[in-house]
Write a protein that holds these residues in place. Structure first.
Motif, PDB file in Angstrom:
ATOM      1  N   ILE A   1      32.044  47.869  34.753  1.00  0.00           N
ATOM      2  CA  ILE A   1      32.816  46.359  34.507  1.00  0.00           C
ATOM      3  C   ILE A   1      33.795  46.456  35.371  1.00  0.00           C
ATOM      4  O   ILE A   1      34.798  47.294  35.836  1.00  0.00           O
ATOM      5  CB  ILE A   1      33.353  46.490  33.209  1.00  0.00           C
ATOM      6  N   ASN A   2      33.738  45.156  36.189  1.00  0.00           N
ATOM      7  CA  ASN A   2      34.886  44.951  37.096  1.00  0.00           C
ATOM      8  C   ASN A   2      35.333  43.434  36.585  1.00  0.00           C
ATOM      9  O   ASN A   2      35.034  42.908  35.781  1.00  0.00           O
ATOM     10  CB  ASN A   2      34.831  45.328  38.488  1.00  0.00           C
ATOM     11  N   SER A   3      36.155  42.907  37.767  1.00  0.00           N
ATOM     12  CA  SER A   3      36.692  41.480  37.668  1.00  0.00           C
ATOM     13  C   SER A   3      35.876  40.607  38.167  1.00  0.00           C
ATOM     14  O   SER A   3      36.069  39.419  38.313  1.00  0.00           O
ATOM     15  CB  SER A   3      38.122  41.490  37.779  1.00  0.00           C
ATOM     16  N   THR A   4      34.891  40.856  39.278  1.00  0.00           N
ATOM     17  CA  THR A   4      34.219  39.800  40.126  1.00  0.00           C
ATOM     18  C   THR A   4      32.744  40.317  40.675  1.00  0.00           C
ATOM     19  O   THR A   4      32.715  41.493  40.990  1.00  0.00           O
ATOM     20  CB  THR A   4      35.126  39.079  41.179  1.00  0.00           C
ATOM     21  N   LYS A   5      31.976  39.364  40.837  1.00  0.00           N
ATOM     22  CA  LYS A   5      30.679  39.756  41.217  1.00  0.00           C
ATOM     23  C   LYS A   5      30.604  39.667  42.574  1.00  0.00           C
ATOM     24  O   LYS A   5      29.539  40.054  43.290  1.00  0.00           O
ATOM     25  CB  LYS A   5      29.454  39.179  40.382  1.00  0.00           C
TER      26      LYS A   5
ATOM     27  N   TRP B   1      25.863  46.510  35.382  1.00  0.00           N
ATOM     28  CA  TRP B   1      27.169  45.829  35.919  1.00  0.00           C
ATOM     29  C   TRP B   1      27.439  44.418  35.548  1.00  0.00           C
ATOM     30  O   TRP B   1      26.736  43.563  35.557  1.00  0.00           O
ATOM     31  CB  TRP B   1      27.175  46.041  37.736  1.00  0.00           C
ATOM     32  N   ASP B   2      28.699  44.400  34.840  1.00  0.00           N
ATOM     33  CA  ASP B   2      29.258  43.068  34.495  1.00  0.00           C
ATOM     34  C   ASP B   2      30.630  42.789  35.010  1.00  0.00           C
ATOM     35  O   ASP B   2      31.203  43.686  35.366  1.00  0.00           O
ATOM     36  CB  ASP B   2      29.236  43.140  32.999  1.00  0.00           C
ATOM     37  N   ALA B   3      30.823  41.534  35.140  1.00  0.00           N
ATOM     38  CA  ALA B   3      32.323  41.073  35.536  1.00  0.00           C
ATOM     39  C   ALA B   3      32.650  40.217  34.503  1.00  0.00           C
ATOM     40  O   ALA B   3      32.091  39.777  33.801  1.00  0.00           O
ATOM     41  CB  ALA B   3      32.386  40.456  36.687  1.00  0.00           C
ATOM     42  N   ILE B   4      34.083  40.586  33.896  1.00  0.00           N
ATOM     43  CA  ILE B   4      34.829  40.069  33.002  1.00  0.00           C
ATOM     44  C   ILE B   4      35.030  38.455  33.365  1.00  0.00           C
ATOM     45  O   ILE B   4      35.355  38.407  34.650  1.00  0.00           O
ATOM     46  CB  ILE B   4      36.130  40.452  32.502  1.00  0.00           C
ATOM     47  N   GLU B   5      34.831  37.789  32.387  1.00  0.00           N
ATOM     48  CA  GLU B   5      35.453  36.239  32.710  1.00  0.00           C
ATOM     49  C   GLU B   5      36.757  35.934  32.301  1.00  0.00           C
ATOM     50  O   GLU B   5      37.143  36.508  31.128  1.00  0.00           O
ATOM     51  CB  GLU B   5      34.300  35.401  32.226  1.00  0.00           C
ATOM     52  N   GLY B   6      37.283  34.879  33.097  1.00  0.00           N
ATOM     53  CA  GLY B   6      38.824  34.591  32.337  1.00  0.00           C
ATOM     54  C   GLY B   6      39.006  33.413  33.142  1.00  0.00           C
ATOM     55  O   GLY B   6      38.295  32.879  34.147  1.00  0.00           O
ATOM     56  N   ASN B   7      39.926  32.741  32.799  1.00  0.00           N
ATOM     57  CA  ASN B   7      40.661  31.346  33.245  1.00  0.00           C
ATOM     58  C   ASN B   7      41.323  31.619  34.681  1.00  0.00           C
ATOM     59  O   ASN B   7      41.630  32.951  34.870  1.00  0.00           O
ATOM     60  CB  ASN B   7      40.881  30.535  32.305  1.00  0.00           C
ATOM     61  N   ALA B   8      42.025  30.590  35.114  1.00  0.00           N
ATOM     62  CA  ALA B   8      42.600  30.677  36.236  1.00  0.00           C
ATOM     63  C   ALA B   8      44.227  31.312  35.992  1.00  0.00           C
ATOM     64  O   ALA B   8      44.649  32.195  36.811  1.00  0.00           O
ATOM     65  CB  ALA B   8      42.889  29.195  36.700  1.00  0.00           C
ATOM     66  N   GLU B   9      44.381  30.883  34.758  1.00  0.00           N
ATOM     67  CA  GLU B   9      45.735  31.592  34.189  1.00  0.00           C
ATOM     68  C   GLU B   9      45.546  33.178  34.456  1.00  0.00           C
ATOM     69  O   GLU B   9      46.570  33.833  34.753  1.00  0.00           O
ATOM     70  CB  GLU B   9      45.929  31.271  32.840  1.00  0.00           C
ATOM     71  N   PHE B  10      44.428  33.668  33.663  1.00  0.00           N
ATOM     72  CA  PHE B  10      44.062  35.103  34.033  1.00  0.00           C
ATOM     73  C   PHE B  10      43.944  35.556  35.253  1.00  0.00           C
ATOM     74  O   PHE B  10      44.748  36.790  35.444  1.00  0.00           O
ATOM     75  CB  PHE B  10      42.845  35.369  33.342  1.00  0.00           C
ATOM     76  N   PHE B  11      43.464  34.875  35.973  1.00  0.00           N
ATOM     77  CA  PHE B  11      43.329  35.387  37.391  1.00  0.00           C
ATOM     78  C   PHE B  11      44.836  35.634  38.067  1.00  0.00           C
ATOM     79  O   PHE B  11      44.952  36.348  39.148  1.00  0.00           O
ATOM     80  CB  PHE B  11      42.156  34.938  38.105  1.00  0.00           C
TER      81      PHE B  11
ATOM     82  N   LEU C   1      46.538  38.812  29.658  1.00  0.00           N
ATOM     83  CA  LEU C   1      45.599  40.104  29.947  1.00  0.00           C
ATOM     84  C   LEU C   1      44.658  40.553  28.839  1.00  0.00           C
ATOM     85  O   LEU C   1      43.643  40.628  28.902  1.00  0.00           O
ATOM     86  CB  LEU C   1      46.369  41.216  30.574  1.00  0.00           C
ATOM     87  N   GLU C   2      45.716  40.959  27.823  1.00  0.00           N
ATOM     88  CA  GLU C   2      44.963  41.465  26.549  1.00  0.00           C
ATOM     89  C   GLU C   2      44.025  40.541  25.907  1.00  0.00           C
ATOM     90  O   GLU C   2      42.857  40.816  25.407  1.00  0.00           O
ATOM     91  CB  GLU C   2      45.760  42.037  25.773  1.00  0.00           C
ATOM     92  N   GLN C   3      44.361  39.178  25.794  1.00  0.00           N
ATOM     93  CA  GLN C   3      43.527  38.284  24.997  1.00  0.00           C
ATOM     94  C   GLN C   3      42.317  37.863  25.942  1.00  0.00           C
ATOM     95  O   GLN C   3      41.171  37.793  25.216  1.00  0.00           O
ATOM     96  CB  GLN C   3      44.357  36.861  25.135  1.00  0.00           C
ATOM     97  N   THR C   4      42.426  37.849  26.921  1.00  0.00           N
ATOM     98  CA  THR C   4      41.277  37.686  27.849  1.00  0.00           C
ATOM     99  C   THR C   4      40.135  38.790  27.870  1.00  0.00           C
ATOM    100  O   THR C   4      38.940  38.749  27.802  1.00  0.00           O
ATOM    101  CB  THR C   4      41.445  37.429  29.613  1.00  0.00           C
ATOM    102  N   ASN C   5      40.682  40.112  27.705  1.00  0.00           N
ATOM    103  CA  ASN C   5      39.880  41.201  27.507  1.00  0.00           C
ATOM    104  C   ASN C   5      39.156  41.278  26.265  1.00  0.00           C
ATOM    105  O   ASN C   5      37.987  41.450  26.064  1.00  0.00           O
ATOM    106  CB  ASN C   5      40.625  42.367  27.752  1.00  0.00           C
ATOM    107  N   ARG C   6      39.962  40.704  25.111  1.00  0.00           N
ATOM    108  CA  ARG C   6      39.324  40.555  23.775  1.00  0.00           C
ATOM    109  C   ARG C   6      38.247  39.578  23.783  1.00  0.00           C
ATOM    110  O   ARG C   6      37.232  39.749  23.144  1.00  0.00           O
ATOM    111  CB  ARG C   6      40.703  40.069  22.791  1.00  0.00           C
TER     112      ARG C   6
END
Lengths: 409, 219
Positions: A34-38, A63-73, A98-103
């Protein structure tokens, strides 16, 4: 096995067979990266190659990438900068993002996996789900140099890291005195990628001609972003000293600096230092110029990486793989790769760099010796199959914790 | 009845010991305290990692003392610790400790390095992978060795005798016990891996076996 067999001509069948033998012990294991971008960036690039190779050995690698909004990135970019030593203003609210996006990405862990591998800091908080999701082994692969990490941000992330079963760093210098095992796993280059694949002499010559480099005169090259930490102006100063003795050209090939204000400034300084010298070629290339860079490196007499600070320095790995003598700054991973006077030269000053360039230009036998040793060192240690082998070892090691020598049956 | 030879290879995972030295004093402490696996990694395993550099078989300790501390005399002495001349990791450690202790003496010359140039003590977790079983005859042995990796030569000729406290290298032991080839075994045992790179070592072992096979063919 098709994927791995493509490397037989490069590292030999016995080495490939050894990797396959290791792979047999891991057949059927579910390994989830798991990482943050494909796409984009070195981590995605290495995973695009590593995951299919693991699959070709019968490992159920996903392999997966976490999804998040612009604020997260924005927050993760800030963390990234802080890990590299920049001072940032990291607030509890940002930690919450950070924690919320991971949740919100917790569903990525729904499928069972034997080994979960988290890459870099962005998905670190996912480890808090390890019990709930009944995933037994968690490893954290850090691709960043943490030696100068901002202590407040690192302090906020460290408790996540210590919930893992092990951590992986590129170099010993990046380790952080953790209470969990810290494995040293250097990165690698893919010898079959556009950046590194073999090219014909004609392809090399055409590229050299296209960039207006005089094919009759030798050239030395530094490939790097236009960044002060790569000291491009220092390279020009060293080149000036060499010009007093040799009729030679200099190529400074860098990535596009258009979206980086600091880069634009440095590029301007470099142009001023070059002072329209026809023997200095400053190439501001787009990030997709892999084959062009490959050809330019292959056409060069000497490759320089006069960095003042460096991560592992895969650009040096690429240069050495092309069998070229490399003169590198004695920093970061360059020190691991360039063994002074064996696989290249280390130099810390402009004068020292100029002296080594002159020495190599005057002594083709020395150049050949260093270039040959450089290529063999990379072949043995820093190519993709070795990287895969190290991963297999690491995965196997998780089943033999506490043993210093393990005999596989 | 003769037993087949099990060809194995060593693959090593490197782990940080969490110990680093920034001066000769802390370096000496490290040499005394770290695991045998760490000494093995920095002295013996360096042969495998830098096997291509025939004339430059410096162990990691000697290299750091020279490059980070600039102490060429001590470096030269540390480099003289022949991994094959010491019968165990403990013996290698004792030699290293005595060289550094003597050099430091009772003085206060601890030669501190700049930040970022510390020596990181690492250790090796080795996995020994069985690759192939070779029939107990010399010709099969020869063909199998021809196809073997350098990791195989490292394991059977360096790691097994040192780390598993065997009397000799695995090849020689098997040649005596299972093939009765005492002379060939002695010839191979006489090869010191510290004097060659691993390619050369492989070529020399193959040369010895080939020579013996030729004698058989000529009879």
């Amino acid at each position: 096995m098709k994927d791995l067999d493509r490397y037989v001509t490069i590292i030999g069948k016995p080495e490939i067979d050894e990797i396959k033998s290791l792979g047999k012990y891991l057949k059927g294991r579910r390994v989830h990266h798991i990482n943050s971008t494909k796409s984009g960036g070195g981590v995605a690039e290495i995973l695009q190659r590593l995951v299919p190779l693991m699959e070709s050995l019968g490992i159920k690698a996903t392999w997966d990438a976490i999804e998040g909004n612009a604020e997260f990135f924005d927050v993760t970019k800030m963390i990234h900068n802080a890990m590299h030593g920049q001072e940032v203003d990291f607030s509890p609210e940002q930690m919450e993002i950070l924690e919320q996006t991971n949740r919100q990405n917790e569903k990525l862990l729904d499928e069972p996996a034997d080994i979960t591998i988290i890459h870099d800091p962005q998905p670190l908080p996912l480890v808090t789900f390890r019990r709930e999701k009944k995933r037994p082994i968690w490893l954290w692969r850090c691709h960043i140099d943490l030696s100068e990490a901002d202590y407040r941000v690192w302090g906020a992330l460290r408790h996540y890291v210590e919930q893992f079963d092990g951590s992986l760093f590129h170099l010993p210098e990046y380790s952080k005195g953790l209470g969990i095992p810290q494995y040293i796993l250097p990165p690698a280059i893919d010898p079959l990628s556009e950046k590194n694949m073999e090219l014909t002499l004609e392809e090399v010559q055409t590229t050299v001609d296209n960039f207006g480099i005089d094919p009759e005169k030798p050239y030395i090259i530094q490939v790097s972003r236009f960044d002060r930490l790569k000291d491009p102006v220092g390279v020009i100063e060293a080149f000036r000293m060499v010009q007093e003795w040799h009729d030679v050209q200099l190529v400074l090939a860098g990535g596009s600096a258009s979206d980086d204000p600091e880069g634009v400034k440095v590029l301007q300084e470099v142009r001023e230092a070059a002072d329209n010298d026809p023997d200095i070629h400053i190439l501001d290339l787009p990030p997709t110029s892999h084959i062009e860079i490959n050809a330019l490196q292959r056409g060069a007499r000497i490759i320089i990486q006069k960095s003042l600070r460096e991560g592992f320095g895969l650009v040096v790995t690429e240069a050495m793989w092309k069998g070229k003598p490399v003169i590198g700054g004695a920093v970061g991973g360059i020190k691991t790769q360039v063994i002074h006077n064996v696989t290249g030269f280390l130099a810390s000053t402009i004068e020292g760099t100029a002296y080594r360039i002159r020495q190599l230009l005057a002594n083709p036998g020395l150049s050949d010796r260093l270039g040959h040793a450089a290529k063999e060192y990379i072949r043995s240690n820093f190519l993709l199959p070795s990287y895969l082998k190290n991963w297999l070892l690491l995965l196997l090691q998780q089943e033999h914790m506490g043993e210093r020598i393990t005999f596989l049956d | 009845m003769a037993d087949p030879f099990k060809i194995c290879s060593e693959v090593g995972l490197v782990v940080h010991t969490n110990y680093k030295a920034e001066s000769l004093k802390s370096f000496l402490n490290g040499l005394k305290k770290v695991s045998g696996s760490s000494i093995f990694y920095h002295v013996h395993h360096a042969l495998l990692r830098r096997h291509f550099a025939t004339s430059d078989h410096m162990n990691d300790f000697a290299r750091w003392v020279l490059e980070a501390l600039g102490q060429s005399i001590l470096s030269e002495r540390l480099a003289s610790v022949d991994p094959m001349g010491t019968r165990s990791v403990r013996e290698a450690r004792n030699q290293l400790v005595s060289f550094v202790s003597e050099y430091v003496g009772g003085g206060e010359l601890f030669f501190r390095v700049a930040e970022g140039k510390e020596f990181h003590f690492l250790e090796l977790h080795s996995l020994i992978v069985p690759l192939k079983t070779v029939e107990p005859d010399l010709e099969s042995f020869y063909h199998a060795l021809k196809k073997a990796t350098l990791g195989t030569f490292f394991f059977h000729m360096i790691e097994a005798p040192i780390r598993l406290a065997k009397h000799s290298n695995d090849f020689s032991e098997w040649l005596i016990t299972d093939l009765g080839e005492d002379e060939l075994a002695a010839e191979i045992a006489h090869l010191n891996p510290y004097m060659y790179n691993l390619w050369e070592l492989k070529a020399k072992v193959l040369q010895c076996v080939r020579k013996r096979l030729k004698e058989d063919w000529q009879q």
